[in-house]
Design a protein around this motif. Structure first.
Motif, PDB file in Angstrom:
ATOM      1  N   ALA A 130       0.797  -1.183  -0.207  1.00 11.33           N
ATOM      2  CA  ALA A 130      -0.011  -0.121   0.018  1.00 11.33           C
ATOM      3  C   ALA A 130       1.253   1.475  -0.046  1.00 11.33           C
ATOM      4  O   ALA A 130       0.665   2.305  -0.373  1.00 11.33           O
ATOM      5  N   ASP A 133       2.409   1.385  -3.585  1.00 10.99           N
ATOM      6  CA  ASP A 133       1.601   2.198  -4.669  1.00 10.99           C
ATOM      7  C   ASP A 133       0.985   3.275  -4.600  1.00 10.99           C
ATOM      8  O   ASP A 133       0.744   4.148  -4.932  1.00 10.99           O
ATOM      9  N   LYS A 134       1.095   3.232  -3.085  1.00 10.94           N
ATOM     10  CA  LYS A 134       0.432   5.153  -2.702  1.00 10.94           C
ATOM     11  C   LYS A 134       2.182   6.517  -3.131  1.00 10.94           C
ATOM     12  O   LYS A 134       1.492   7.217  -3.773  1.00 10.94           O
ATOM     13  N   ALA A 138       1.529   8.962  -6.442  1.00 12.66           N
ATOM     14  CA  ALA A 138       2.406  10.573  -5.750  1.00 12.66           C
ATOM     15  C   ALA A 138       2.637  10.514  -6.373  1.00 12.66           C
ATOM     16  O   ALA A 138       3.342  12.015  -6.837  1.00 12.66           O
TER      17      ALA A 138
END
Length: 153
Positions: A130, A133-134, A138
């Motif tokens: 996670a 992926d964040k 971004a």
């Protein structure tokens, strides 16, 4: 050998499928013959995420609490543990094999305990994915914003 449990106030415990709750005081309970016993804090919470490890944990938990379902659940548990064994590496793989061994001899409580570290490892893996992926999203955000601006302008 008797099993001696010290129950905290309002602690839940399941004995041979019967859910019990301690009173508002601390008590010591001694179980003098064989029984399927699991403490409330070892039970999977209803709000726990459904993941490959928590699914098999839930099946083992159900087999522990509801002995009448064990024969039906055993093939499902073994199949899901085999799938986990092909997914995880060291050190979680050892815990999966340990859980499978305990299931094969009918010690479902110890199988649950063996899977606890695997649940923690799985949560760490999902958190890492996670976060990655964040960070990727971004990094893409300025490019997507510029592409949208060029398309409008």
């Amino acid at each position: 050998m008797p099993l001696k449990l010290t129950l905290k106030p309002d602690e839940r415990i399941v004995v041979n499928g019967c859910m019990m709750r301690n009173s508002s005081r601390r008590h010591v309970l001694t179980i003098e013959s064989h029984a399927d016993v699991v403490r409330g804090h070892d039970l999977l919470d209803d709000d726990a995420p459904a993941t490959p490890v928590t699914r098999v944990y839930y099946l083992i938990q159900t087999a522990l609490i509801k002995s009448a379902l064990r024969d039906d659940l055993l093939p499902l548990i073994q199949k899901q543990l085999a799938a986990l064994a092909t997914t995880f590496g060291h050190p979680s793989l050892g815990h999966v094999f340990e859980a499978a061994n305990y299931v094969s001899i009918g010690d479902y409580y110890k199988a649950l305990r063996a899977l606890r570290p695997v649940i923690a490892h799985e949560a760490d893996v999902f958190a890492h994915i996670a976060a990655r992926d964040k960070a990727a999203m971004a990094a893409l955000a300025p490019e997507a914003h510029e592409a949208g601006r060029r398309a409008v302008g």
